[in-house]
Design a protein around this motif. Structure first.
Motif, PDB file in Angstrom:
ATOM      1  N   GLU A   1     -26.153   9.960  49.471  1.00 23.96           N
ATOM      2  CA  GLU A   1     -25.593  10.212  50.796  1.00 23.96           C
ATOM      3  C   GLU A   1     -26.529   9.749  51.909  1.00 23.96           C
ATOM      4  OE1 GLU A   1     -24.514  14.171  53.315  1.00 23.96           O
ATOM      5  OE2 GLU A   1     -23.834  14.121  51.229  1.00 23.96           O
ATOM      6  N   ARG A   2     -27.814   9.727  51.630  1.00 26.58           N
ATOM      7  CA  ARG A   2     -28.805   9.402  52.668  1.00 26.58           C
ATOM      8  C   ARG A   2     -29.821   8.381  52.149  1.00 26.58           C
ATOM      9  NH1 ARG A   2     -31.795  12.552  56.936  1.00 26.58           N
ATOM     10  NH2 ARG A   2     -33.932  11.832  56.783  1.00 26.58           N
TER      11      ARG A   2
ATOM     12  N   THR B   1     -32.853   6.549  54.268  1.00 27.75           N
ATOM     13  CA  THR B   1     -33.635   6.179  55.443  1.00 27.75           C
ATOM     14  C   THR B   1     -34.995   5.717  54.938  1.00 27.75           C
ATOM     15  OG1 THR B   1     -34.500   8.415  55.770  1.00 27.75           O
ATOM     16  CG2 THR B   1     -32.439   7.874  56.913  1.00 27.75           C
TER      17      THR B   1
ATOM     18  N   GLU C   1     -36.558   7.858  52.230  1.00 29.86           N
ATOM     19  CA  GLU C   1     -36.001   7.887  50.876  1.00 29.86           C
ATOM     20  C   GLU C   1     -35.913   6.523  50.196  1.00 29.86           C
ATOM     21  OE1 GLU C   1     -34.602  11.035  53.435  1.00 29.86           O
ATOM     22  OE2 GLU C   1     -33.925   8.956  53.547  1.00 29.86           O
TER      23      GLU C   1
ATOM     24  N   LEU D   1     -22.573   7.019  51.041  1.00 29.59           N
ATOM     25  CA  LEU D   1     -23.615   6.788  52.047  1.00 29.59           C
ATOM     26  C   LEU D   1     -23.115   7.197  53.434  1.00 29.59           C
ATOM     27  CD1 LEU D   1     -26.484   5.682  52.113  1.00 29.59           C
ATOM     28  CD2 LEU D   1     -25.529   3.422  52.524  1.00 29.59           C
TER      29      LEU D   1
ATOM     30  N   GLN E   1     -25.648   8.816  55.910  1.00 32.17           N
ATOM     31  CA  GLN E   1     -26.766   8.758  56.842  1.00 32.17           C
ATOM     32  C   GLN E   1     -27.735   7.685  56.345  1.00 32.17           C
ATOM     33  OE1 GLN E   1     -28.824  12.458  57.323  1.00 32.17           O
ATOM     34  NE2 GLN E   1     -30.044  11.702  59.026  1.00 32.17           N
ATOM     35  N   PHE E   2     -27.970   6.676  57.177  1.00 29.92           N
ATOM     36  CA  PHE E   2     -28.815   5.567  56.754  1.00 29.92           C
ATOM     37  C   PHE E   2     -29.366   4.836  57.954  1.00 29.92           C
ATOM     38  CE2 PHE E   2     -24.401   4.251  56.863  1.00 29.92           C
ATOM     39  CZ  PHE E   2     -24.439   3.116  57.646  1.00 29.92           C
TER      40      PHE E   2
END
Length: 98
Positions: A8-9, A11, A14, A43, A45-46
């Protein structure tokens, strides 16, 4: 067809661990399918680091003699790929973008 699922994330924080984890999944698969599906539908939040993960997966798959096919690519990530000039690389075979 083998499927790798993006979290899901992704950034900067990560990105390295996501690439390492998915790269290990890719390496752990039997040599079977010539195409590895990368599902980006979760995905949410990126940042641009997600593009680095996709490029890294593409390179690792190519080294293993495979290709990546992206599905569920978020429109904002598609726009980032265009902005950074990697849309042809990461969008190759993209299907199901919402």
């Amino acid at each position: 067809m083998a499927t790798l699922r993006l979290p899901e994330r992704i950034t900067l924080r990560e990105a390295r661990s996501v690439l390492d984890t998915l790269g290990a999944e890719l390496s752990g698969q039997p040599s079977g399918p010539a195409v590895v599906e990368v599902d980006a539908s979760a995905l949410a939040q990126f940042d641009s680091s997600a593009l680095g993960v996709l490029v890294g997966l593409h390179r690792r798959a190519a080294t293993a003699g495979r290709a990546c096919r992206l599905i569920g690519m978020p429109p904002r990530l598609t726009e980032l790929a265009r902005l950074y000039g990697v849309s042809e690389l990461v969008a190759l075979g993209t299907q199901g973008a919402a």
